[in-house]
Design a protein around this motif. Structure first.
Motif, PDB file in Angstrom:
ATOM      1  N   SER A 283     -18.574   5.776  -0.086  1.00  0.00           N
ATOM      2  CA  SER A 283     -18.984   5.985   1.083  1.00  0.00           C
ATOM      3  C   SER A 283     -17.825   6.413   1.987  1.00  0.00           C
ATOM      4  N   PRO A 284     -17.877   7.839   2.574  1.00  0.00           N
ATOM      5  CA  PRO A 284     -16.758   8.237   3.341  1.00  0.00           C
ATOM      6  C   PRO A 284     -16.781   7.238   4.806  1.00  0.00           C
ATOM      7  N   LYS A 285     -17.738   6.664   5.069  1.00  0.00           N
ATOM      8  CA  LYS A 285     -17.748   6.055   6.299  1.00  0.00           C
ATOM      9  C   LYS A 285     -17.105   4.675   5.894  1.00  0.00           C
ATOM     10  N   GLU A 286     -17.484   3.881   5.041  1.00  0.00           N
ATOM     11  CA  GLU A 286     -16.924   2.622   4.546  1.00  0.00           C
ATOM     12  C   GLU A 286     -15.501   2.771   4.322  1.00  0.00           C
ATOM     13  N   TYR A 287     -14.847   4.195   3.705  1.00  0.00           N
ATOM     14  CA  TYR A 287     -13.447   4.415   3.539  1.00  0.00           C
ATOM     15  C   TYR A 287     -12.921   4.677   4.865  1.00  0.00           C
ATOM     16  N   ILE A 288     -13.391   5.140   5.740  1.00  0.00           N
ATOM     17  CA  ILE A 288     -12.667   5.448   7.119  1.00  0.00           C
ATOM     18  C   ILE A 288     -12.463   4.111   7.806  1.00  0.00           C
ATOM     19  N   ARG A 289     -13.577   3.310   7.652  1.00  0.00           N
ATOM     20  CA  ARG A 289     -13.554   1.932   8.185  1.00  0.00           C
ATOM     21  C   ARG A 289     -12.455   0.947   7.811  1.00  0.00           C
ATOM     22  N   VAL A 290     -12.161   1.058   6.677  1.00  0.00           N
ATOM     23  CA  VAL A 290     -11.117   0.341   5.793  1.00  0.00           C
ATOM     24  C   VAL A 290      -9.897   0.955   6.353  1.00  0.00           C
ATOM     25  N   ARG A 291      -9.742   2.159   6.084  1.00  0.00           N
ATOM     26  CA  ARG A 291      -8.672   2.595   6.455  1.00  0.00           C
ATOM     27  C   ARG A 291      -7.871   2.805   7.808  1.00  0.00           C
ATOM     28  N   GLU A 292      -9.138   2.615   8.786  1.00  0.00           N
ATOM     29  CA  GLU A 292      -8.636   2.121  10.100  1.00  0.00           C
ATOM     30  C   GLU A 292      -8.116   0.962  10.405  1.00  0.00           C
ATOM     31  N   GLU A 293      -8.930  -0.206   9.622  1.00  0.00           N
ATOM     32  CA  GLU A 293      -8.434  -1.248   9.822  1.00  0.00           C
ATOM     33  C   GLU A 293      -6.919  -1.547   9.182  1.00  0.00           C
ATOM     34  N   TYR A 294      -6.485  -0.769   8.095  1.00  0.00           N
ATOM     35  CA  TYR A 294      -5.333  -0.633   7.574  1.00  0.00           C
ATOM     36  C   TYR A 294      -4.230  -0.161   8.531  1.00  0.00           C
ATOM     37  N   GLU A 295      -4.503   0.922   9.279  1.00  0.00           N
ATOM     38  CA  GLU A 295      -3.799   1.510  10.030  1.00  0.00           C
ATOM     39  C   GLU A 295      -3.392   0.583  11.344  1.00  0.00           C
ATOM     40  N   GLU A 296      -4.486   0.018  11.799  1.00  0.00           N
ATOM     41  CA  GLU A 296      -4.142  -0.935  12.920  1.00  0.00           C
ATOM     42  C   GLU A 296      -3.253  -2.224  12.564  1.00  0.00           C
TER      43      GLU A 296
ATOM     44  N   VAL B 144       0.797  -1.192  -0.002  1.00  0.00           N
ATOM     45  CA  VAL B 144       0.078   0.032  -0.064  1.00  0.00           C
ATOM     46  C   VAL B 144       0.808   1.286  -0.096  1.00  0.00           C
ATOM     47  N   ASP B 145       0.629   2.046  -0.832  1.00  0.00           N
ATOM     48  CA  ASP B 145       1.529   3.227  -1.250  1.00  0.00           C
ATOM     49  C   ASP B 145       0.271   4.536  -1.290  1.00  0.00           C
ATOM     50  N   ASN B 146       1.071   5.547  -1.240  1.00  0.00           N
ATOM     51  CA  ASN B 146      -0.125   6.890  -1.479  1.00  0.00           C
ATOM     52  C   ASN B 146      -1.154   6.623  -2.821  1.00  0.00           C
ATOM     53  N   ASN B 147      -0.562   6.088  -3.952  1.00  0.00           N
ATOM     54  CA  ASN B 147      -1.233   5.740  -5.119  1.00  0.00           C
ATOM     55  C   ASN B 147      -2.583   5.018  -4.848  1.00  0.00           C
ATOM     56  N   ILE B 148      -2.185   3.887  -4.053  1.00  0.00           N
ATOM     57  CA  ILE B 148      -3.197   2.842  -3.802  1.00  0.00           C
ATOM     58  C   ILE B 148      -4.323   3.463  -2.721  1.00  0.00           C
ATOM     59  N   LEU B 149      -3.745   4.460  -1.858  1.00  0.00           N
ATOM     60  CA  LEU B 149      -4.666   5.056  -1.132  1.00  0.00           C
ATOM     61  C   LEU B 149      -5.719   5.901  -1.697  1.00  0.00           C
ATOM     62  N   ARG B 150      -5.201   6.680  -2.706  1.00  0.00           N
ATOM     63  CA  ARG B 150      -5.959   7.254  -3.485  1.00  0.00           C
ATOM     64  C   ARG B 150      -6.937   6.798  -4.273  1.00  0.00           C
ATOM     65  N   GLN B 151      -6.473   5.521  -4.691  1.00  0.00           N
ATOM     66  CA  GLN B 151      -7.566   4.794  -5.472  1.00  0.00           C
ATOM     67  C   GLN B 151      -8.561   4.160  -4.853  1.00  0.00           C
ATOM     68  N   LEU B 152      -8.302   3.694  -3.344  1.00  0.00           N
ATOM     69  CA  LEU B 152      -9.131   3.390  -2.573  1.00  0.00           C
ATOM     70  C   LEU B 152     -10.494   4.282  -2.345  1.00  0.00           C
ATOM     71  N   ARG B 153      -9.838   5.666  -1.971  1.00  0.00           N
ATOM     72  CA  ARG B 153     -10.597   6.822  -1.912  1.00  0.00           C
ATOM     73  C   ARG B 153     -11.639   6.849  -3.128  1.00  0.00           C
ATOM     74  N   TYR B 154     -11.347   7.041  -4.286  1.00  0.00           N
ATOM     75  CA  TYR B 154     -11.934   7.081  -5.237  1.00  0.00           C
ATOM     76  C   TYR B 154     -13.028   5.828  -5.456  1.00  0.00           C
ATOM     77  N   ALA B 155     -12.677   4.691  -5.032  1.00  0.00           N
ATOM     78  CA  ALA B 155     -13.285   3.363  -5.278  1.00  0.00           C
ATOM     79  C   ALA B 155     -14.363   3.283  -4.588  1.00  0.00           C
ATOM     80  N   LEU B 156     -14.305   3.623  -3.158  1.00  0.00           N
ATOM     81  CA  LEU B 156     -15.331   3.607  -2.283  1.00  0.00           C
ATOM     82  C   LEU B 156     -16.269   5.006  -2.218  1.00  0.00           C
TER      83      LEU B 156
END
Length: 348
Positions: A325-338, A311-323
């Motif tokens: 729902s901001p709520k779903e994006y935040i949930r997935v992002r928090e799982e990744y950070e953990e 996972v790099d910045n490009n994948i994170l941007r692609q994830l934000r564009y693909a999801l």
């Protein structure tokens, strides 16, 4: 083009001098065109790929070389090798990349347009020809990794509706060639598919949406359903390339692989929960797959965060564009950070 024409004149002069020496000398003629002479001529026409007839003239010379070497009427060795084929294939592929329709004049009257897809087909035909010649005993012409890679690039640049399927066909031919070489222990492995080759097919599929259609066609319900089915079929091609990469002994996925697959989901699949679930699954695979050491040599802007797999910045941007729902994006992002923090702590 002017340089290539001058090169042709120099070759004609060499042949005339060779003929003169053979008639008026008792010794072997010293001046005789060889394969290196013809390679220079091939490169001259290949560098004229911006002109209508450059790649076609190069291919004519290649075919002429094969005919002369087969006839055996030349004293010097002029049998073409892999490099000769690659020069011509690259000339056609470069013409595809520039996306301009080529024009060829015939007898000063008839005009024939050679589109990008026709150029890509010529590259594929040359590759098929190389494979056929390689079957002959003691043949020195055998496809290499570069041979297949040129054909892959040509189709990816063509932006044609058939490009994903053609790229898939070439990739799996490449895989079979590698498997066949590895089965022969006394044979040199000349074809090794790399990660970028699989990524070429995936990205070819990911950018296929809208190719060969226009906005008016999408307004028709029947046409729309047909287009959606074709997009899903294209996604299946991308998935096939991805699965082949995961099982390949020669390569492994990287950040571009997962980013391309996430982009393919967004561009090719219907916007529903199943698509979102697949995007999340790909993202999870990206950060749970241990990154190779090559990543450590990248600049700080491109380097993957420690413990986060690919996972790099490009994948994170692609994830934000693909999801959506901001709520779903935040949930997935928090799982990744953990996961990343736990993984980093365990590595320390």
């Amino acid at each position: 083009k002017a340089t290539a024409i001058r090169a042709m004149r120099i070759l004609d002069l060499m042949q005339e001098l060779h003929h003169y020496q053979s008639l008026h000398s008792n010794t072997e003629p010293k001046l005789q065109p060889n394969i290196e002479t013809y390679k220079l001529l091939l490169r001259a026409w290949a560098h004229a790929a911006h002109t209508p007839e450059g790649p076609d003239r190069a291919e004519e010379i290649l075919r002429h070389l094969l005919s002369m070497s087969k006839a055996g009427n030349m004293g010097a060795d002029i049998m073409p090798d892999d490099e000769c084929f690659h020069i011509v294939m690259k000339a056609h592929a470069e013409s595809v990349r520039k996306r301009g329709a080529s024009v060829m004049l015939i007898e000063g009257e008839e005009i024939i347009f050679c589109s990008s897809v026709e150029r890509a087909r010529k590259v594929t035909a040359l590759l098929d020809w190389m494979e056929l010649i390689a079957l002959r005993p003691n043949s020195k012409i055998r496809p290499t990794t570069e041979s297949y890679r040129i054909a892959l690039s040509a189709w990816a640049w063509s932006r044609h509706v058939d490009a994903p399927k053609e790229a898939e066909r070439i990739l799996f031919k490449m895989i079979r060639a590698n498997e066949g070489s590895r089965m022969l222990s006394d044979n040199e492995v000349r074809v090794i598919p790399e990660t970028k080759d699989f990524n070429t097919v995936i990205n070819c599929c990911a950018f296929a949406r809208g190719v060969g259609t226009n906005a008016e066609e999408w307004a028709d319900d029947e046409v729309l359903e047909q287009q959606l089915r074709e997009l899903e079929a294209t996604y299946v091609v991308a998935e096939g390339a991805f699965e082949a990469l995961l099982s390949s002994p020669c390569a492994q996925p990287d950040s571009a692989t997962f980013r391309g697959m996430m982009r393919a989901c967004v561009n090719l699949l219907p916007n529903n929960e199943e698509r979102d679930a697949r995007v999340v699954e790909l993202f999870q695979m990206a950060y749970k797959t241990p990154a190779q050491r090559e990543n450590m040599n990248l600049s700080s802007n491109m380097r993957n965060p420690p413990g986060g797999g690919y996972v790099d910045n490009n994948i994170l941007r692609q994830l934000r564009y693909a999801l959506p729902s901001p709520k779903e994006y935040i949930r997935v992002r928090e799982e990744y950070e953990e996961f990343r923090k736990k993984n980093t702590a365990s590595e320390e």
